[in-house]
Design an enzyme around this catalytic site. Structure first.
Site, PDB file in Angstrom:
ATOM      1  N   HIS A  18       0.833  -1.316  -0.065  1.00 20.90           N
ATOM      2  CA  HIS A  18      -0.032  -0.032  -0.163  1.00 20.90           C
ATOM      3  C   HIS A  18       0.669   1.189  -0.007  1.00 20.90           C
ATOM      4  O   HIS A  18       0.265   2.342  -0.441  1.00 20.90           O
ATOM      5  CB  HIS A  18      -0.845  -0.274   1.164  1.00 20.90           C
ATOM      6  CG  HIS A  18      -1.879  -0.940   1.124  1.00 20.90           C
ATOM      7  ND1 HIS A  18      -2.344  -1.809   1.982  1.00 20.90           N
ATOM      8  CD2 HIS A  18      -2.518  -1.380  -0.099  1.00 20.90           C
ATOM      9  CE1 HIS A  18      -3.332  -2.849   1.648  1.00 20.90           C
ATOM     10  NE2 HIS A  18      -3.437  -2.572   0.250  1.00 20.90           N
ATOM     11  N   HIS A  41      -7.973  -7.829  -7.832  1.00 17.97           N
ATOM     12  CA  HIS A  41      -8.515  -8.411  -6.773  1.00 17.97           C
ATOM     13  C   HIS A  41      -8.609  -7.320  -5.511  1.00 17.97           C
ATOM     14  O   HIS A  41      -7.722  -7.101  -4.645  1.00 17.97           O
ATOM     15  CB  HIS A  41      -7.319  -9.429  -6.315  1.00 17.97           C
ATOM     16  CG  HIS A  41      -7.121 -10.468  -7.642  1.00 17.97           C
ATOM     17  ND1 HIS A  41      -6.553 -10.071  -8.734  1.00 17.97           N
ATOM     18  CD2 HIS A  41      -7.335 -11.629  -7.487  1.00 17.97           C
ATOM     19  CE1 HIS A  41      -6.311 -11.177  -9.476  1.00 17.97           C
ATOM     20  NE2 HIS A  41      -6.918 -12.252  -9.008  1.00 17.97           N
ATOM     21  N   SER A 107      -6.902  -1.976  -0.385  1.00 22.91           N
ATOM     22  CA  SER A 107      -6.391  -0.905  -1.676  1.00 22.91           C
ATOM     23  C   SER A 107      -7.441  -0.220  -2.285  1.00 22.91           C
ATOM     24  O   SER A 107      -7.027   1.085  -2.582  1.00 22.91           O
ATOM     25  CB  SER A 107      -5.841  -1.741  -2.694  1.00 22.91           C
ATOM     26  OG  SER A 107      -6.638  -2.999  -3.124  1.00 22.91           O
ATOM     27  N   GLU A 125     -13.691  -8.094  -7.661  1.00 21.38           N
ATOM     28  CA  GLU A 125     -13.704  -9.072  -6.564  1.00 21.38           C
ATOM     29  C   GLU A 125     -14.996 -10.176  -6.832  1.00 21.38           C
ATOM     30  O   GLU A 125     -15.894 -10.145  -7.218  1.00 21.38           O
ATOM     31  CB  GLU A 125     -14.049  -8.125  -5.262  1.00 21.38           C
ATOM     32  CG  GLU A 125     -14.381  -9.365  -4.079  1.00 21.38           C
ATOM     33  CD  GLU A 125     -13.027  -9.962  -3.707  1.00 21.38           C
ATOM     34  OE1 GLU A 125     -12.037  -9.415  -3.660  1.00 21.38           O
ATOM     35  OE2 GLU A 125     -13.329 -11.393  -3.262  1.00 21.38           O
ATOM     36  N   ASN A 150     -14.390 -12.140 -12.137  1.00 21.21           N
ATOM     37  CA  ASN A 150     -12.975 -12.756 -12.160  1.00 21.21           C
ATOM     38  C   ASN A 150     -12.128 -11.513 -12.832  1.00 21.21           C
ATOM     39  O   ASN A 150     -12.187 -10.857 -13.805  1.00 21.21           O
ATOM     40  CB  ASN A 150     -12.960 -13.926 -13.119  1.00 21.21           C
ATOM     41  CG  ASN A 150     -11.408 -14.294 -13.149  1.00 21.21           C
ATOM     42  OD1 ASN A 150     -10.581 -13.639 -13.155  1.00 21.21           O
ATOM     43  ND2 ASN A 150     -11.335 -15.678 -13.225  1.00 21.21           N
ATOM     44  N   ASP A 171      -3.364  -8.170  -7.115  1.00 17.72           N
ATOM     45  CA  ASP A 171      -3.067  -8.486  -5.858  1.00 17.72           C
ATOM     46  C   ASP A 171      -3.782  -9.849  -5.448  1.00 17.72           C
ATOM     47  O   ASP A 171      -4.835  -9.550  -4.638  1.00 17.72           O
ATOM     48  CB  ASP A 171      -3.386  -7.280  -4.933  1.00 17.72           C
ATOM     49  CG  ASP A 171      -3.129  -7.768  -3.422  1.00 17.72           C
ATOM     50  OD1 ASP A 171      -2.204  -8.596  -3.460  1.00 17.72           O
ATOM     51  OD2 ASP A 171      -3.800  -7.155  -2.591  1.00 17.72           O
TER      52      ASP A 171
HETATM   53  N1  SAM Z   1      -6.160  -5.752  -3.028  1.00 21.94           N
HETATM   54  C1  SAM Z   1      -6.732  -5.983  -1.472  1.00 21.94           C
HETATM   55  C2  SAM Z   1      -6.193  -5.039  -0.711  1.00 21.94           C
HETATM   56  O1  SAM Z   1      -4.894  -4.697  -0.921  1.00 21.94           O
HETATM   57  O2  SAM Z   1      -6.864  -4.571   0.381  1.00 21.94           O
HETATM   58  C3  SAM Z   1      -6.637  -7.218  -0.993  1.00 21.94           C
HETATM   59  C4  SAM Z   1      -7.074  -8.466  -1.863  1.00 21.94           C
HETATM   60  S1  SAM Z   1      -6.765 -10.176  -1.260  1.00 21.94           S
HETATM   61  C5  SAM Z   1      -5.090 -10.177  -1.192  1.00 21.94           C
HETATM   62  C6  SAM Z   1      -7.223 -11.096  -2.714  1.00 21.94           C
HETATM   63  C7  SAM Z   1      -8.665 -11.010  -2.970  1.00 21.94           C
HETATM   64  O3  SAM Z   1      -8.936 -11.497  -4.361  1.00 21.94           O
HETATM   65  C8  SAM Z   1      -9.789 -11.732  -2.135  1.00 21.94           C
HETATM   66  O4  SAM Z   1     -10.636 -10.863  -1.588  1.00 21.94           O
HETATM   67  C9  SAM Z   1     -10.300 -12.908  -3.114  1.00 21.94           C
HETATM   68  O5  SAM Z   1     -11.711 -13.032  -2.785  1.00 21.94           O
HETATM   69  C10 SAM Z   1      -9.994 -12.102  -4.446  1.00 21.94           C
HETATM   70  N2  SAM Z   1     -10.082 -13.029  -5.561  1.00 21.94           N
HETATM   71  C11 SAM Z   1      -9.480 -14.171  -5.638  1.00 21.94           C
HETATM   72  N3  SAM Z   1      -9.629 -14.891  -6.967  1.00 21.94           N
HETATM   73  C12 SAM Z   1     -10.091 -13.563  -7.716  1.00 21.94           C
HETATM   74  C13 SAM Z   1     -10.386 -13.485  -9.048  1.00 21.94           C
HETATM   75  N4  SAM Z   1     -10.173 -14.471  -9.971  1.00 21.94           N
HETATM   76  N5  SAM Z   1     -11.066 -12.256  -9.422  1.00 21.94           N
HETATM   77  C14 SAM Z   1     -11.162 -11.438  -8.620  1.00 21.94           C
HETATM   78  N6  SAM Z   1     -11.034 -11.366  -7.421  1.00 21.94           N
HETATM   79  C15 SAM Z   1     -10.297 -12.650  -6.862  1.00 21.94           C
END
Ligand code: SAM
Length: 309
Positions: A18, A41, A107, A125, A150, A171
C-alpha cells in the site's frame, strides 16, 4: 476461494503493497489529467482491526502498528521518510480512525481516498460476500465502479480505460500457488497488448525464492519499457512454510520510482525487522536498455534488550 484478507489486513506485506500504491497514485496526480485505477483483486475494501479475524492473527501489530508506534518496538530512530508519513496520515484520516488506528483500509479505499474528483476506479472481486461489502462501501461514490467478477477476465473489457492513463493493481491471494504466476503472466501479456502504456503493479509473496524466479525471468522479456522490483523480507527466503516477505513489480513504472521508494524501503526494513535482519531490494529488472543492478540491503535485527516483551 477460502482466502479472506481480513486475517491479514495491515500486515508487513500490506505495508509494502500500500505504500507503493500510494507512491504510484502520487506520481499519477503529478499531472492534471484524470487517471483510471483498475484493481483486479479488490477484497472488501476496509477491515476492522478489532474483528474476530484480525484478532485471531494480530498480523497488523507487526505491520502498520510498528510504523505508527516505533517507540514501543525500540525502533524509533528519527522521523519517518515523508512518503511514509503522508501514507500513514491518509490512513489515519479515514472515518473510524479519529481516536487512533481502528480500521485498516484496503487498496480500494486507500485509492479512493487519494483520487481526485475526476479520477475513476474499477474494482473487481470474485467472492460474493467481499464483493457485496465492497459495493456497499462505495455505493455513494460515483467515481468507483464495483464488478463482481474474475479480475483477470475483466481486464479484457476494462482496458484501455477512457482516461488513457493510469494503473492496474494485481493482488491475488495465490491460492493456486505457483500456478497463479501463470495466470498473471497471461493476463499481463493480453493487457500489455491492449494497453502498452499502462502502469501495472503486481504483488507477490516470498516463501522460497525459487518459487518467484520464473516469474521474474518472464518479466524481463514481457515487453514493458521499465520494470521495477521492490521487496521487503522479514525472514530469510528459504522456508516454504511461512510468508517470509513480499514484493511488488511495477511495469512501466515512473522513471524515478526507485528514488521515491529507496528511503521508505530502508525505513520499513528497520521498523519491521523481526528476529532476523530484514532486507530490502530495489532493482530495475528492465530499464530501457540498461543492465539490471541489484541493490539488496540488509538491516541488522534489534538487539534482544530492545525488543518488546
Ligand atoms: N487488494 C486488496 C487490498 O490490498 O486491500 C486485497 C486483495 S486479497 C489479497 C485477494 C482478493 O482476491 C480476495 O478478496 C479474493 O476473494 C479475491 N479473488 C480471488 N480470486 C479472484 C479473481 N480471479 N478475481 C477477482 N477477485 C479474486
Amino acid at each position: 476461494m477460502n482466502y479472506r484478507h481480513a486475517y491479514h489486513a495491515g500486515n508487513f506485506a500490506d505495508v509494502l503493497k500500500h505504500s507503493v500504491l500510494f507512491a504510484l497514485i502520487e506520481a499519477l496526480k503529478a499531472k492534471d489529467t484524470p487517471f483510471a485505477l483498475i484493481d483486479t483483486h479488490a477484497g472488501s475494501g476496509c477491515y476492522a482491526l478489532d474483528s474476530e479475524e484480525a484478532g485471531k492473527t494480530g498480523e497488523y501489530r507487526d505491520g502498520i502498528a510498528r510504523l505508527l508506534f516505533p517507540d514501543l518496538h525500540g525502533t524509533g530512530q528519527g522521523p519517518l521518510p515523508a512518503l511514509l508519513r503522508r501514507w500513514l496520515d491518509s490512513v489515519l484520516a479515514l472515518p473510524g480512525n479519529e481516536q487512533g488506528l481502528k480500521v485498516y483500509p484496503g487498496s480500494p479505499l486507500q485509492a479512493a481516498q487519494a483520487m481526485r474528483a475526476t479520477d475513476s476506479a474499477q474494482l473487481c472481486e470474485l467472492h460474493p460476500e467481499e464483493a457485496s461489502r465492497l459495493r456497499e462501501l462505495f455505493h455513494h461514490d460515483r467515481r468507483v465502479h464495483v464488478h463482481h467478477r474474475n479480475g483477470y477476465e475483466a481486464l479484457k473489457a476494462l482496458l484501455p480505460p477512457k482516461e488513457k492513463r493510469g494503473l492496474v493493481l494485481i493482488d491475488p491471494p495465490y491460492e493456486a500457488q505457483e500456478e497463479e504466476y501463470r495466470l498473471i503472466e497471461a493476463a499481463l501479456k493480453a493487457a500489455l497488448q491492449r494497453w502498452p502504456n499502462g502502469i501495472y503493479a503486481v504483488w507477490y509473496p516470498i516463501k522460497l525464492r525459487s518459487q518467484v524466479q520464473p516469474f521474474l525471468r518472464w518479466l524481463q522479456r514481457c515487453g514493458a519499457r521499465r520494470v521495477l522490483q521492490a521487496e521487503l523480507l522479514v525472514h530469510p527466503d528459504d522456508s516454504p512454510l511461512r510468508l517470509n516477505g513480499s514484493g511488488m513489480v511495477i511495469l512501466n513504472a515512473p522513471w524515478n520510482l526507485d528514488q521515491v521508494l529507496r528511503e521508505p524501503l530502508q525505513a520499513m526494513a528497520r521498523l519491521l525487522s523481526q528476529e532476523h535482519a530484514a532486507s530490502w531490494r530495489l532493482d530495475w529488472l528492465i530499464k530501457e536498455g540498461d543492465t539490471p543492478v541489484s541493490q539488496t540491503r540488509h538491516v541488522r535485527p534489534l538487539p534482544q534488550s530492545k525488543r518488546p516483551g
